[in-house]
Design a protein around this motif. Structure first.
Motif, short mmCIF file in Angstrom:
data_model
loop_
_atom_site.label_atom_id
_atom_site.label_comp_id
_atom_site.label_asym_id
_atom_site.label_seq_id
_atom_site.Cartn_x
_atom_site.Cartn_y
_atom_site.Cartn_z
N ASN A 34 37.65 0.74 8.81
CA ASN A 34 37.21 1.13 7.47
C ASN A 34 37.02 2.63 7.29
N ILE A 35 37.15 3.38 8.36
CA ILE A 35 36.96 4.82 8.23
C ILE A 35 38.13 5.46 7.49
N PHE A 36 39.22 4.74 7.37
CA PHE A 36 40.39 5.28 6.69
C PHE A 36 40.36 5.09 5.18
N HIS A 37 39.29 4.49 4.66
CA HIS A 37 39.08 4.48 3.22
C HIS A 37 38.61 5.88 2.85
N PHE A 38 39.31 6.52 1.98
CA PHE A 38 38.92 7.88 1.63
C PHE A 38 38.00 7.85 0.41
N LEU A 40 33.49 6.51 -0.42
CA LEU A 40 32.13 6.46 0.12
C LEU A 40 31.96 5.49 1.29
N LEU A 41 32.89 4.58 1.49
CA LEU A 41 32.79 3.64 2.62
C LEU A 41 32.87 4.36 3.96
N ILE A 42 33.36 5.58 3.96
CA ILE A 42 33.39 6.36 5.20
C ILE A 42 31.98 6.52 5.76
N LEU A 43 31.01 6.71 4.89
CA LEU A 43 29.61 6.86 5.32
C LEU A 43 29.16 5.64 6.10
N TRP A 44 29.39 4.45 5.54
CA TRP A 44 28.97 3.23 6.23
C TRP A 44 29.77 3.03 7.51
N SER A 45 31.03 3.40 7.52
CA SER A 45 31.85 3.26 8.72
C SER A 45 31.35 4.15 9.85
N ILE A 46 31.04 5.39 9.52
CA ILE A 46 30.53 6.31 10.54
C ILE A 46 29.20 5.83 11.09
N SER A 106 33.76 -4.98 1.50
CA SER A 106 34.69 -4.67 2.59
C SER A 106 34.34 -5.53 3.80
N SER A 107 35.08 -5.35 4.86
CA SER A 107 34.84 -6.12 6.07
C SER A 107 33.59 -5.65 6.82
#
Length: 148
Positions: A34-38, A40-46, A106-107
């Protein structure tokens, strides 16, 4: 005690530890996916990736001896020894991942659900006054006692 005997032991801390390993695997896999969603989901992924890395040291105590970490980090991990502390930690991480649905479904929700199941197992172990028992496959009693 083998894996089958651990499953038959009815000790919820063992069940929670194996669910914790599943949380680690899901955390790493879904965090990277999910880090490849450019957006706000990057925050949750990190944050999920960071949580998974912390969980590795919490659930596999042998790694505290092997991996070079700071003394502050070691002290923090050593504080998370009781079933209630682990349940609280997993519940906080799980709720935070479930809150990712505020932005988009998301997943990452799957990782949150497994973390909440892990928190429930640790809480049940605490309510039943079951001592924390480390799985022999993940470091066993001797290693866990040596580290704490």
């Amino acid at each position: 005690m083998g894996f089958q005997e651990e499953l038959r032991s009815r000790n919820f801390s063992l069940y929670a530890q194996w669910l914790g390993v599943l949380s680690i695997i899901l955390g790493l896999a879904l965090g990277v996916a999910n880090i490849f969603h450019f957006n706000l989901l990057i925050l949750w992924s990190i944050i999920l990736l960071c949580c998974a890395l912390v969980l590795v040291f919490v659930e596999i105590p042998l790694l505290l001896r092997i991996c070079p970490t700071s003394s502050k980090f070691d002290a923090l991990i050593r504080k998370i020894t009781t079933n209630y502390m682990r349940a609280g930690m997993y519940a906080a991480m799980g709720v935070f991942q479930i809150l990712s649905v505020i932005y988009a479904a998301s997943s990452l929700i799957a990782a949150g659900v497994v973390m909440l199941l892990t928190a429930a197992c640790y809480a049940i172990a605490g309510f039943k006054n079951q001592d924390f028992v480390a799985s022999k496959a993940l470091g066993g009693q001797g290693v866990a006692q040596m580290i704490v």
